[in-house]
Design an enzyme around this catalytic site. Structure first.
Site, short mmCIF file in Angstrom:
data_model
loop_
_atom_site.label_atom_id
_atom_site.label_comp_id
_atom_site.label_asym_id
_atom_site.label_seq_id
_atom_site.Cartn_x
_atom_site.Cartn_y
_atom_site.Cartn_z
N LYS A 226 0.89 -1.17 0.00
CA LYS A 226 0.00 0.00 0.00
C LYS A 226 0.92 1.21 0.00
O LYS A 226 1.60 1.48 0.99
CB LYS A 226 -0.91 0.01 1.23
CG LYS A 226 -1.77 1.27 1.24
CD LYS A 226 -2.56 1.47 2.53
CE LYS A 226 -3.02 2.93 2.58
NZ LYS A 226 -3.70 3.28 3.82
N GLY B 159 -7.86 9.70 9.31
CA GLY B 159 -8.18 9.84 10.74
C GLY B 159 -9.20 10.92 11.06
O GLY B 159 -9.52 11.13 12.22
N ALA C 143 -9.28 5.84 3.65
CA ALA C 143 -9.07 6.97 4.57
C ALA C 143 -10.27 7.92 4.69
O ALA C 143 -10.92 8.24 3.70
CB ALA C 143 -7.84 7.80 4.16
N GLY C 144 -10.50 8.35 5.92
CA GLY C 144 -11.52 9.36 6.18
C GLY C 144 -12.89 8.82 6.53
O GLY C 144 -13.79 9.57 6.86
N ASN D 17 -9.35 2.20 9.30
CA ASN D 17 -8.66 1.81 10.53
C ASN D 17 -9.27 2.53 11.74
O ASN D 17 -9.93 1.92 12.58
CB ASN D 17 -7.17 2.14 10.39
CG ASN D 17 -6.30 1.58 11.52
OD1 ASN D 17 -5.12 1.42 11.36
ND2 ASN D 17 -6.86 1.27 12.67
N SER D 18 -9.12 3.87 11.78
CA SER D 18 -9.57 4.62 12.96
C SER D 18 -11.04 4.39 13.28
O SER D 18 -11.41 4.31 14.45
CB SER D 18 -9.36 6.12 12.77
OG SER D 18 -8.05 6.38 12.35
#
Lengths: 266, 390
Positions: free
Chosen positions: A101, A162, A189-190, A211-212
């Protein structure tokens, strides 16, 4: 229902990160609950030259083995092509995988990918045989260029890493989907809420990487399940074909009983 | 008391157990690789924060519970120690910069929802200024956690050493344990001095009724001759942390300050006379090499952003150490015949060690009353979850 990444067929369309959990055990439970078979991990801060993160890498590897899945090392924290290429080579050696990645950060405040360095690194790594999954902004031309270089998978952001702000520019994301129909598109992301992931899937995205949103939830395991279901709902929503939007109401029950002098009032 | 007990590892847990045993009339033997100053221990690198609510979002609820109970147990543990007051319970303050406001609000909501029985006061600028005049100007709001506190970990380690030396116990410092063999009735420990010439080996083997292994990341598997298995510490890992010790006589902060940060649990802990501990990074790695520039910049800019006076601070020490942790990031007390492993206190050593000590004491009492730990039942222990069934 399956997702194919560089020839590998996967049962889940969710790709998940391995950072920020309150403990490795919570991470393991959340990943297993999510059903994801691709787990990303970063190694830059763990002194990879000395193999100092071996213990946690093995722990993550064991989870991935349990899911019959794949590790996806990332180049998080790299700020130019050279750094990212070096780290990619190192991770290939450590994890014995040609998947990477690719993440090259251009701005410290919103961790926005640097498109120019990203293209440079992509070109080099593909020439070395890597299977590159580039993390990029939601710019159509950039996504097109990455695809032209040979990326079978392109991963535009929903919003900065994040932030949990969800899909900031749905128009751009839809355009990329429409214009690159043969590229595997993963929204990366986001993502903050399960509904964000659902929306991406309804647009026809092939998968979502996050992830977050799971790791920082009050209950990561419950949230992981929520995302698994949201992705499935969105995927069905896309393949089911949504009805067209209209400006005027159309009652779903027949209106034969409406007197003719009322029919123009709608 | 004629039970012959060895404690291996003289970090925080080893010292507390040794102290408790001497107070009960035992004469334990303490064996440790380090010298009596414990400069190479995680306990020395730590900041000694006693802030269970501050940790709450990043740990299991039982850590918060043990932290709250430990806050009550610390004063009694410290009563007979000579010297200064190591313990402070004047509350801690949580602040955040505008860009981390989301995390700050999430934290406030989380604590109110999950720990309604504990006090959390929202402060405006003037209320913050009344509590901590020096940082009131930098923040529009803060959370005050009045039950939280801290301990001066370095003074505590020295005071514990002084008392143990006065108790006239055998303390084999600079001594490495080479092998532990766990038999049904006793445990054999082989050790050798690190300053002994390698040629003459110098290995000594001694038999103990009970061995308490508190070595943290240095713990090694133990041979168990009864079932030929090794005790399970394979789940143990190291988590790197980096901390600064600063001298900033112009900075007047009296309570621990925690600063919201997207990756770490950042804190500034005042240690008296202008000294501060600023930490800590959290990296999944067993790397013990010196602090990286990136970590240094993150920690120092965090300190500077809370108080501009840190710009002129002297960097007294930059420390990197590894904390021992199991995969659930919770401590465990593992019983293997007459060997007890106390490990995995992670970044919660000072926060929860009094409770862990209380459980170890229950085990020692059990050993005392029944002559061994064979077939013991721990279900009546208050924190029996610390003792996994082996």
């Amino acid at each position: 229902m399956s997702l194919t990444i560089y020839g590998q067929q996967l049962d889940s369309r969710l790709l998940i990160g391995s950072a920020l959990y309150s403990s490795p055990q919570v991470m393991k439970e959340a990943i297993l609950a999510s059903g994801s078979q691709v787990v990303t991990l970063s190694l830059k801060r763990q002194n990879p030259a000395d193999n100092s993160g071996a213990k946690i890498w093995q722990y993550i590897q064991d989870i991935v083995t349990q899911t019959n899945g794949f590790l996806l090392p990332n180049t998080a924290g790299c700020k130019n092509a050279k750094e990212a290429i070096t780290l990619a080579r190192m991770s290939q050696e450590i994890f014995n995988t040609d998947w990477i990645k690719l993440e090259v950060i251009g701005d410290d405040y919103n961790l926005q990918p640097d498109p120019i360095e990203l293209l440079k690194a992509t070109e080099q790594l593909i020439s070395e045989g890597f299977k590159v999954l580039p993390y990029c902004t939601d710019d159509l031309v950039l996504c097109q260029r990455l695809s032209d270089l040979g990326c079978e998978v392109v991963m535009p952001w929903a919003s900065p890493i994040g932030t949990g702000k969800g899909l900031m520019n749905p128009y751009n994301l839809e355009t990329i989907r429409l214009r690159l129909p043969n590229t595997t598109l993963i929204l990366d992301a986001g993502i903050g809420k399960p509904s964000d992931a659902c929306l991406a899937m309804e647009m026809g995205y092939d998968g979502v990487l996050l992830n977050s949103a799971v790791a920082l939830a009050d209950d990561p395991v419950v949230m992981a399940k929520a995302f698994a279901l949201a992705l499935q709902a969105g995927e069905f929503g896309y393949s089911g074909g949504t009805m067209p939007e209209r400006q005027t109401a159309h009652p779903s029950t027949p209106t034969l009983d409406t007197p003719f002098w009322h029919q123009n009032e709608a | 008391m004629n039970i012959n007990i060895a404690i291996i590892g003289a970090g925080l847990m080893g010292r507390l157990i040794a102290l408790s045993l001497t107070r009960q009339g035992y004469k334990p033997t303490l064996i440790d690789k380090d010298d009596t100053n414990a400069r190479n221990s995680a306990a020395y690198a730590a900041a000694g924060l006693l802030t269970p609510l501050g940790e709450a979002m990043h740990c299991e609820p039982n850590i918060v519970e043990m932290g709250m109970e430990s806050l009550k147990l610390w004063p009694e543990l410290l009563t007979t120690l000579n010297g200064e007051s190591f313990f402070q319970q004047d509350g801690a303050i949580m602040v955040s910069h505008t860009q981390d406001q989301g995390d700050y609000l999430h934290f406030a909501r989380y604590i109110k929802e999950h720990y309604p029985q504990h006090h959390v006061n929202s402060l405006n600028r003037s209320q913050l200024e009344a509590l901590e005049p020096d940082i009131g100007r930098a923040f529009n709001q803060a959370l005050f956690l009045p039950e939280e506190g801290q301990i001066d970990n370095r003074k505590l380690l020295i005071a514990l050493a002084t008392e143990l030396e006065q108790a006239d116990i055998q303390w084999l410092s600079n001594t490495e344990v080479v092998e532990i063999i766990s038999n049904i009735e006793n445990t054999q420990v082989s050790y050798k001095g690190l300053d002994v010439e390698p040629l003459n080996n110098g290995c000594v083997t001694q038999t103990f009724d009970l061995v308490i292994d508190c070595r943290g990341t240095g713990a090694k598997p133990v041979k168990n001759l009864t079932d030929n298995k090794q005790s399970t510490l394979s789940d143990l890992r190291a988590v790197r942390g980096e901390v600064f010790r600063l001298y900033a006589p112009n900075v007047n902060i009296s309570r621990p300050i925690r600063l919201m940060h997207p990756r770490y649990q950042l804190y500034i802990a005042p240690k008296g006379d202008g000294h501060f501990a600023v930490g800590a990074t959290e990296i999944e790695s067993d790397d013990m090499s010196p602090m990286t520039v990136r970590s240094a910049m993150e920690l120092l800019s965090a300190a500077y952003s809370v108080h501009a006076g840190f710009a002129e601070a002297h960097i007294e020490q930059s420390i990197s150490q590894c904390r021992p942790a199991f995969s659930h990031n919770q401590p465990q007390i593992i019983v293997n015949n007459q060997t007890v492993h106390v490990n995995g206190l992670y970044r919660h050593g000072y926060l929860i060690s009094p409770v862990v000590l209380a459980q170890v004491n229950e085990l020692i009492n059990l050993h005392h009353s029944s002559g061994s730990l064979k077939h013991s039942d721990y279900s009546h222990f208050k924190y029996s979850h610390l003792l996994p069934i082996s």
